[in-house]
Design a protein around this motif. Structure first.
Motif, PDB file in Angstrom:
ATOM      1  N   HIS A 164      26.043  68.694  37.772  1.00  0.00           N
ATOM      2  CA  HIS A 164      26.720  68.938  36.485  1.00  0.00           C
ATOM      3  C   HIS A 164      28.234  68.887  36.657  1.00  0.00           C
ATOM      4  O   HIS A 164      28.781  69.320  37.664  1.00  0.00           O
ATOM      5  N   SER A 223      36.207  61.241  35.175  1.00  0.00           N
ATOM      6  CA  SER A 223      35.261  60.567  34.287  1.00  0.00           C
ATOM      7  C   SER A 223      35.419  61.043  32.845  1.00  0.00           C
ATOM      8  O   SER A 223      35.764  62.201  32.595  1.00  0.00           O
ATOM      9  N   LYS A 225      33.021  61.487  30.728  1.00  0.00           N
ATOM     10  CA  LYS A 225      31.856  62.283  30.334  1.00  0.00           C
ATOM     11  C   LYS A 225      31.461  63.233  31.456  1.00  0.00           C
ATOM     12  O   LYS A 225      31.825  63.018  32.620  1.00  0.00           O
ATOM     13  N   MET A 227      28.534  64.782  33.762  1.00  0.00           N
ATOM     14  CA  MET A 227      27.181  64.596  34.252  1.00  0.00           C
ATOM     15  C   MET A 227      26.338  65.834  33.923  1.00  0.00           C
ATOM     16  O   MET A 227      26.801  66.965  34.029  1.00  0.00           O
ATOM     17  N   CYS A 228      25.086  65.613  33.532  1.00  0.00           N
ATOM     18  CA  CYS A 228      24.168  66.732  33.273  1.00  0.00           C
ATOM     19  C   CYS A 228      22.744  66.263  33.508  1.00  0.00           C
ATOM     20  O   CYS A 228      22.267  65.374  32.806  1.00  0.00           O
ATOM     21  N   LYS A 289      24.143  71.102  25.375  1.00  0.00           N
ATOM     22  CA  LYS A 289      24.892  70.390  24.325  1.00  0.00           C
ATOM     23  C   LYS A 289      25.553  71.375  23.364  1.00  0.00           C
ATOM     24  O   LYS A 289      26.637  71.113  22.839  1.00  0.00           O
ATOM     25  N   ASP A 297      31.394  64.243  26.062  1.00  0.00           N
ATOM     26  CA  ASP A 297      29.982  63.901  25.937  1.00  0.00           C
ATOM     27  C   ASP A 297      29.274  64.088  27.274  1.00  0.00           C
ATOM     28  O   ASP A 297      29.916  64.187  28.323  1.00  0.00           O
ATOM     29  N   LEU A 298      27.954  64.087  27.225  1.00  0.00           N
ATOM     30  CA  LEU A 298      27.129  64.224  28.424  1.00  0.00           C
ATOM     31  C   LEU A 298      26.460  62.899  28.760  1.00  0.00           C
ATOM     32  O   LEU A 298      26.158  62.100  27.881  1.00  0.00           O
ATOM     33  N   ASP A 299      26.227  62.667  30.058  1.00  0.00           N
ATOM     34  CA  ASP A 299      25.364  61.567  30.471  1.00  0.00           C
ATOM     35  C   ASP A 299      24.691  61.953  31.785  1.00  0.00           C
ATOM     36  O   ASP A 299      24.861  63.076  32.270  1.00  0.00           O
ATOM     37  N   THR A 300      23.913  61.040  32.357  1.00  0.00           N
ATOM     38  CA  THR A 300      23.193  61.337  33.594  1.00  0.00           C
ATOM     39  C   THR A 300      23.851  60.709  34.812  1.00  0.00           C
ATOM     40  O   THR A 300      23.222  60.534  35.862  1.00  0.00           O
ATOM     41  N   LYS A 305      20.837  54.729  37.271  1.00  0.00           N
ATOM     42  CA  LYS A 305      21.475  53.415  37.182  1.00  0.00           C
ATOM     43  C   LYS A 305      21.367  52.690  38.504  1.00  0.00           C
ATOM     44  O   LYS A 305      21.279  53.311  39.564  1.00  0.00           O
TER      45      LYS A 305
END
Length: 309
Positions: A164, A223, A225, A227-228, A289, A297-300, A305
């Motif tokens: 995170h 970054s 965003k 990470m979560c 969230k 914002d959040l992403d993985t 990827k």
């Protein structure tokens, strides 16, 4: 099934006990001169106090000594490592071989965690540093879940993974913002302002804002965003990853405590009842969230990827 360590980056000494109450089992702190991109600045007095608080609650305290070392700072390294050994820190995080060489001379019993930020991408290299004396490898943020599991299956050292927070995209030893402002003839003293929350690089095409600051170690661009993967912990827990890190850099104390509490709940639930965790995944993500800053914002991250260099 082994319970992974929940490693958190506090912003100050006073935040350690609240984070322990929230479920943290380890902390990483440090001094800007010796450590990269820390959530807060900790003097020697602060480090000693933090060690006492952490050990009183049977949690661990690590200190970052992972700066990019130049010749001028090397004379200060032996005294700092000796101090960390004497106050009883549980490990030192390093990236530069100078640290491991110096530790062998002045504090041979000091536990070492290898963290080069970007090059811990395979198990063979992790084991190489393990044979040199490291007890843990901190994996790069740019590798996917399959690679993490494969590294863990073959590693001879402990494995730490960030789950995170924001990640670093670029660092330069140069003070790029200060140099630019000076070139423009603008009176903006950014050097030494450290983690100023007001500075961003804005990418209009992608509608993204990249936090940026300058400190003793140069210029850092982060970054856009956070990470979560609070809803994707199963594979790493099953694989036996020893440590999950929550990076609280540029976050408020309240936010870090709430996020820590949610990850503590998620990890414990999976260990107690994997099926129930599966049912609650979306709820955990929705709760994150709900407390996420509106501009982040959040992403993985890179977990799902294809890694591209």
């Amino acid at each position: 099934m082994k319970k992974p360590e929940l490693l958190v980056t506090p912003t100050c000494v006073d935040q350690i006990e609240p984070l322990i109450n929230a479920g943290a089992t380890a902390f990483i702190i440090g001094e800007e001169k010796f450590g990269l991109r820390l959530a807060g600045e900790f003097s020697r007095k602060d480090v000693a106090k933090a060690v006492n608080i952490a050990h009183k609650h049977e949690t661990k305290l690590y200190v970052a000594v992972n700066a990019i070392f130049h010749n001028d700072l090397l004379p200060e390294l032996p005294d700092y490592l000796t101090f960390l050994h004497d106050v009883g820190v549980d490990a030192v995080v390093f990236g530069d071989p100078a640290v491991i060489m110096c530790a062998r001379e002045v504090a041979p019993s000091l536990k070492l965690h290898w963290n080069t930020e970007t090059t811990a991408t395979n198990w063979y290299t992790a084991n190489y540093w393990g044979r040199k004396g490291a007890k843990r490898a901190v994996l790069a943020r740019e590798i996917n879940m399959d690679s993490i599991v494969e590294i863990k299956e073959n590693a001879e050292v402990e494995i730490e993974v960030q789950v995170h927070g924001m990640t670093c995209m670029f660092q330069s030893k140069r003070t790029l913002i200060g140099n630019y402002m000076e070139f423009q003839g603008k009176d903006l003293k950014v050097e030494g302002r450290s983690k100023d929350r007001s500075l961003f690089i804005h990418d209009a095409e992608r509608d993204a804002k990249y936090p940026i600051w300058e400190d003793f170690n140069g210029t850092h661009i982060m970054s856009p965003k956070d990470m979560c993967i609070i809803d994707e912990l199963e594979e790493m827990i099953d694989a036996g990853v020893e440590s999950f890190k929550i990076d609280g850099i540029l976050k408020s104390n309240d936010y870090i405590c709430k996020i820590t509490s949610l990850y503590r709940e998620a990890i414990d639930l999976y260990l107690e009842d994997p099926e129930k965790y599966s049912d609650e995944k979306e709820n955990f993500l929705d709760k994150v969230k709900g407390i996420q800053p509106s501009n982040r914002d959040l992403d993985t991250g890179f977990f799902f990827k294809e890694t591209v260099y």
